[in-house]
Design a protein around this motif. Structure first.
Motif, mmCIF file in Angstrom:
data_model
loop_
_atom_site.group_PDB
_atom_site.id
_atom_site.type_symbol
_atom_site.label_atom_id
_atom_site.label_comp_id
_atom_site.label_asym_id
_atom_site.label_seq_id
_atom_site.Cartn_x
_atom_site.Cartn_y
_atom_site.Cartn_z
ATOM 1 N N THR A 160 0.935 -1.190 -0.192
ATOM 2 C CA THR A 160 -0.024 -0.043 0.082
ATOM 3 C C THR A 160 0.925 1.263 0.188
ATOM 4 O OG1 THR A 160 -0.246 0.103 2.553
ATOM 5 C CG2 THR A 160 -1.898 -1.141 1.351
ATOM 6 N N ASP A 204 -6.542 7.159 -1.927
ATOM 7 C CA ASP A 204 -6.770 6.316 -0.628
ATOM 8 C C ASP A 204 -5.344 5.926 -0.352
ATOM 9 O OD1 ASP A 204 -7.360 5.002 1.445
ATOM 10 O OD2 ASP A 204 -9.307 4.287 0.834
ATOM 11 N N GLU A 244 -4.455 3.976 1.792
ATOM 12 C CA GLU A 244 -4.381 2.933 2.373
ATOM 13 C C GLU A 244 -5.050 1.457 1.526
ATOM 14 O OE1 GLU A 244 -6.760 3.060 6.132
ATOM 15 O OE2 GLU A 244 -5.598 4.382 7.111
ATOM 16 N N ARG A 245 -5.566 1.958 0.366
ATOM 17 C CA ARG A 245 -6.120 1.044 -0.800
ATOM 18 C C ARG A 245 -5.306 1.214 -1.881
ATOM 19 N NH1 ARG A 245 -11.152 -1.035 -0.983
ATOM 20 N NH2 ARG A 245 -10.937 -0.726 -3.053
ATOM 21 N N ASP A 279 -5.752 -0.862 -7.025
ATOM 22 C CA ASP A 279 -6.292 -0.916 -5.526
ATOM 23 C C ASP A 279 -6.344 -2.434 -5.282
ATOM 24 O OD1 ASP A 279 -8.486 -2.054 -7.244
ATOM 25 O OD2 ASP A 279 -9.858 -0.527 -6.387
ATOM 26 N N LYS A 280 -6.077 -3.271 -6.146
ATOM 27 C CA LYS A 280 -6.002 -4.900 -5.890
ATOM 28 C C LYS A 280 -5.258 -5.602 -6.771
ATOM 29 C CE LYS A 280 -9.189 -8.808 -5.791
ATOM 30 N NZ LYS A 280 -10.343 -9.413 -6.164
#
Length: 605
Positions: A453, A487, A489-490, A602-603
């Protein structure tokens, strides 16, 4: 006289059929149209010739039904079996069920009850229609209960009820005939006649069935010595046949009437009916019925000692024998079908050989396709294995590059600690070692990850910059900024991709300044892409290159190549299209700008 009669009967039988059939070999077909059996057999030959399995099955069934109408149950059974074989090959379960039931009925009419029961059961098991399944089951159980007419009656009644509900009038009519036969077994003639009348009501549109049922009713009256009622039925059928010009039915009804008149002891009317039947059969070329009528007449005259009349009939028969044989379309059709059947047998053999050849060819093709399929699977497995190995090697290479720490950082860190100790700055040394150990621990924890992250990455970079600032606090300040739309954290970023460039900015740019410099790390989002910008106002790439020793030049070159290799591997493994660019500021400004751009992630899969 008795010997003469026997000889005469033998002569008629011997002369009529073999000679008649042989005569047809040299005669053209004189019938105006081919019989239905001949037409269907021709259709069957065509379908066999082109090996059309669907049409073959239909034509087998049609031919069987034509033989059934003719009363040739043996032939009907043969062709029903062939139709079933074809429908089985085509996997047409509904057609197979229907024909299997027809086969069971034919076998029942031939008193082959064991085979009939088996086929009724098979038809029931194959049927998807619950009503039809029950009807077939009832018929099988009815035949099993042959010794108990009362039990049979319950199964017949059940079928009548089901078939009426399913609106199958032809089947209902047949079931009522079964009920009548069952009533006769129980010696209940009134119920039998009533059931036959019910059968007639459902046989509308089936002239052959109506005639057959009426004849059965007449037989019941005959067995009960009610000859007038029986004669009335036969006379009515005779009148209808004359109206329709159905000569075969006329002949048969005249023969039946003669039997009834003989039993009623009215020989004059009996002989008159027989003579009319004989004359009509001779005129219409029906040799079989002519023979039957002639035998009955000569028997009667011989028994009465009237040899003169018997001889006259015999002379008449012989005089018209050739014409009778030549005009008998039944003999022509029989011979025609015999020839057709021989051709059908030949075509069936050829079809069998073709099917066998096709089966062998298909088997070989399936084997070949299977082998090719296995080889293809093996090839795909090898390709997959190689790809997996290649991917694994890339992952290992990426991990190795990621763990490759700049030796200068480790050695310089130790030198800094050593310097703090030498200057009796124990507190600074302890603080430095604590921060350094935390940084190294976090680095090791994330060493097996390709992406982490943004929040985690920035936390490590901040610790690293704080360590470097502790050593070179009079040389630079640093500033970290993050786009508020991100974001942290993401959002995922490549692990340890920024640290080498921050280190280069400090060690090869900012530490050579006479004044205090500024190192900026900016992360912002633009058009769905994350841009990481590392900017310093150090001495720049050109000046830094001039100041480096040969060993330092080699180190910097390795640092740049490390970053490029890692980005290349990440792009190959994750298809993220990460780009990297480094440039020197233009005068009058000095310093270096590094930009790393990649899609918003984000993934990671």
């Amino acid at each position: 006289m008795r010997l003469q009669t026997i000889y005469f009967i033998f002569l008629v039988t011997a002369l009529l059929f073999p000679l008649g059939i042989m005569a047809q070999d040299s005669l053209p077909h004189k019938s105006k149209s081919m019989s239905k059996i001949s037409k269907v057999s021709n259709d069957l030959k065509k379908s066999l010739d082109v090996n059309d399995e669907a049409q073959i099955a239909k034509n087998y069934e049609r031919l069987a039904n034509e033989f059934l109408k003719k009363g040739d149950n043996v032939k009907a059974e043969e062709y029903f079996k062939k139709a079933i074989a074809s429908y089985t090959k085509l996997k047409l379960s509904d057609d197979k069920t229907r024909v299997t039931r027809s086969l069971a009925k034919v076998q029942e009419s031939q008193k082959d009850y064991e085979s009939a029961i088996k086929n009724y059961e098979v038809a029931g098991e194959m049927s998807e229609d619950k009503s039809l399944e029950k009807v077939n089951s009832n018929d099988a159980n009815r035949l099993r209960s042959a010794s108990s007419p009362v039990v049979q009656e319950s199964y017949v009644n059940s079928n009548i009820k089901i078939l009426k509900k399913e609106n199958k009038p032809e089947e209902v009519s047949a079931a009522y005939v079964q009920k009548a036969e069952n009533s006769l077994q129980q010696k209940n003639k009134e119920v039998a006649i009533e059931s036959y009348n019910q059968a007639l009501a459902y046989a509308k549109g089936k002239p052959a069935d109506i005639i057959k049922i009426n004849n059965e009713i007449a037989k019941v009256y005959e067995s009960d010595n009610q000859f007038d009622k029986a004669i009335g039925i036969n006379e009515k059928l005779l009148a209808e046949a004359k109206t329709k010009q159905d000569f075969t039915t006329q002949i048969k009804q005249l023969q039946s009437l003669s039997t009834l008149y003989f039993k009623k002891e009215d020989p004059n009317k009996a002989i008159a009916a027989l003579k009319e039947a004989f004359a009509l059969a001779m005129k219409k070329g029906n040799s079989a019925e002519a023979k039957k009528s002639l035998i009955s007449l000569t028997q009667y005259y011989n028994e009465k000692g009237n040899n003169k009349e018997s001889q006259a009939l015999y002379d008449q028969f012989l005089q018209n024998f050739d014409q009778l044989v030549q005009s008998d379309t039944t003999l022509i059709d029989a011979k025609t079908f015999q020839v057709s059947e021989d051709k059908i047998r030949q075509l069936e053999k050829e079809k069998f050989l073709k099917d066998e050849l096709i089966t062998k060819k298909n088997t070989f093709n399936y084997f070949l396709l299977g082998s090719i399929g296995l080889l293809l699977l093996l090839f795909l497995w090898i390709v997959k294995a190689l790809f997996s190995i290649k991917t694994k090697n890339k992952e290992i290479a990426l991990q190795s590059l990621r763990r490759e720490m700049n030796p200068h950082f480790i050695f310089n860190s130790l030198n800094s600690v050593n310097q703090f100790i030498a200057e009796n700055k124990e507190r600074e040394a302890n603080k430095y070692l604590t921060s350094y150990s935390n940084l190294m621990r976090n680095t090791m924890e994330n060493s097996n990850k390709d992406f982490i992250t943004l929040d985690n990455e920035l936390e490590q970079l901040k610790k690293y910059l704080e360590l470097e600032h502790l050593r070179f606090q009079d040389k630079f300040d640093f500033k970290i900024s993050v786009d508020p739309e991100l974001d942290s954290e993401r959002t995922m970023v490549p692990n340890m991709i920024m640290q080498p460039h921050l280190e280069n900015a400090i060690w090869h740019g900012l530490r050579y300044l006479d004044t205090k410099g500024l190192l900026q790390l900016q992360v912002h989002l633009t058009n769905g892409k994350v841009t990481i910008r590392i900017e310093d106002n150090g001495i720049g790439l050109t000046k830094s290159q001039e100041l480096k020793t040969s060993n330092q030049k080699t180190h910097q070159s390795r640092g740049m190549s490390n970053t490029k290799e890692r980005i290349s591997l990440l792009n190959e493994l994750y298809k993220k299209n990460i780009t990297f660019n480094i440039c020197e500021k233009t005068l009058p400004e000095t310093g270096t700008i590094v930009e790393i751009i990649f899609p918003l992630i984000d993934k990671i899969e």
